[in-house]
Design an enzyme around this catalytic site. Sequence first.
Site, PDB file in Angstrom:
ATOM      1  N   ILE A 114      40.596  33.117  33.735  1.00 47.24           N
ATOM      2  CA  ILE A 114      40.873  34.552  33.613  1.00 47.24           C
ATOM      3  C   ILE A 114      42.361  34.828  33.394  1.00 47.24           C
ATOM      4  O   ILE A 114      42.727  35.886  32.877  1.00 47.24           O
ATOM      5  CB  ILE A 114      40.340  35.288  34.869  1.00 47.24           C
ATOM      6  CG1 ILE A 114      40.002  36.726  34.548  1.00 47.24           C
ATOM      7  CG2 ILE A 114      41.311  35.179  36.025  1.00 47.24           C
ATOM      8  CD1 ILE A 114      39.191  37.411  35.642  1.00 47.24           C
ATOM      9  N   HIS A 160      37.551  22.356  40.645  1.00 46.08           N
ATOM     10  CA  HIS A 160      37.655  22.725  39.231  1.00 46.08           C
ATOM     11  C   HIS A 160      38.723  21.870  38.573  1.00 46.08           C
ATOM     12  O   HIS A 160      39.738  21.549  39.191  1.00 46.08           O
ATOM     13  CB  HIS A 160      37.966  24.210  39.035  1.00 46.08           C
ATOM     14  CG  HIS A 160      39.102  24.724  39.859  1.00 46.08           C
ATOM     15  ND1 HIS A 160      38.983  24.967  41.217  1.00 46.08           N
ATOM     16  CD2 HIS A 160      40.378  25.037  39.532  1.00 46.08           C
ATOM     17  CE1 HIS A 160      40.139  25.415  41.675  1.00 46.08           C
ATOM     18  NE2 HIS A 160      41.008  25.460  40.679  1.00 46.08           N
TER      19      HIS A 160
HETATM   20  P1  DGP Z   1      43.789  26.802  41.246  1.00 48.86           P
HETATM   21  O1  DGP Z   1      45.185  27.195  41.634  1.00 48.86           O
HETATM   22  O2  DGP Z   1      43.767  25.415  40.644  1.00 48.86           O
HETATM   23  O3  DGP Z   1      42.794  26.966  42.376  1.00 48.86           O
HETATM   24  O4  DGP Z   1      43.372  27.770  40.050  1.00 48.86           O
HETATM   25  C1  DGP Z   1      42.393  28.742  40.118  1.00 48.86           C
HETATM   26  C2  DGP Z   1      42.233  29.345  38.742  1.00 48.86           C
HETATM   27  O5  DGP Z   1      41.088  30.173  38.754  1.00 48.86           O
HETATM   28  C3  DGP Z   1      43.399  30.188  38.266  1.00 48.86           C
HETATM   29  O6  DGP Z   1      43.959  29.597  37.087  1.00 48.86           O
HETATM   30  C4  DGP Z   1      42.780  31.548  37.938  1.00 48.86           C
HETATM   31  C5  DGP Z   1      41.303  31.257  37.878  1.00 48.86           C
HETATM   32  N1  DGP Z   1      40.457  32.349  38.349  1.00 48.86           N
HETATM   33  C6  DGP Z   1      40.550  32.987  39.536  1.00 48.86           C
HETATM   34  N2  DGP Z   1      39.578  33.933  39.638  1.00 48.86           N
HETATM   35  C7  DGP Z   1      38.854  33.841  38.486  1.00 48.86           C
HETATM   36  C8  DGP Z   1      37.713  34.548  37.995  1.00 48.86           C
HETATM   37  O7  DGP Z   1      37.153  35.442  38.636  1.00 48.86           O
HETATM   38  N3  DGP Z   1      37.261  34.184  36.762  1.00 48.86           N
HETATM   39  C9  DGP Z   1      37.841  33.188  36.028  1.00 48.86           C
HETATM   40  N4  DGP Z   1      37.306  32.923  34.824  1.00 48.86           N
HETATM   41  N5  DGP Z   1      38.918  32.498  36.454  1.00 48.86           N
HETATM   42  C10 DGP Z   1      39.411  32.840  37.673  1.00 48.86           C
END
Ligand code: DGP
Length: 123
Positions: free
Chosen positions: A36, A106
């Site tokens: 996102i 992830h």
């Molecule tokens: P990390 O710091 O590795 O836990 O990264 C989490 C990632 O998840 C960050 O790059 C933003 C993404 N993210 C957070 N909320 C959402 C969401 O609701 N949808 C999507 N597609 N990505 C999200």
Amino acid sequence: MAYTYDDQNIFAKILRGEIPNATVLETEHTLAFRDIQPQAPVHVLVIPKGPYVCYDHFALEASDAEIVDFNRAVGDVVKAEGLQEGGYRIISNAGEAGVQEVPHLHVHVLGGRGLGRMLQRAG
Ligand code: DGP
């Protein structure tokens, strides 16, 4: 170490269909969708469907089928996003030092531009 999975995390909600996502690919055990807050022209998150907190949790407790499916999905995302030629980076943040924001495993797949060196030198 015992792993505690919080099923209210945002990716668990995505997997349950409670929050929409831009899916790149889906397999039996894996979902890939666009981040996102993209930090590169291509920024895809690849997650297992099972309740794993981080990479070491997954490596320890996932089935062989889940592990194979997940790793093949990462490769398929690279191919589907056209990153083979230009190169890419995969990152999986874990825990406090890794600054993991979402406590569901992830892998970030990043590419589409020069990404610079892996880490900035710090203290
Ligand atoms: P990390 O710091 O590795 O836990 O990264 C989490 C990632 O998840 C960050 O790059 C933003 C993404 N993210 C957070 N909320 C959402 C969401 O609701 N949808 C999507 N597609 N990505 C999200």
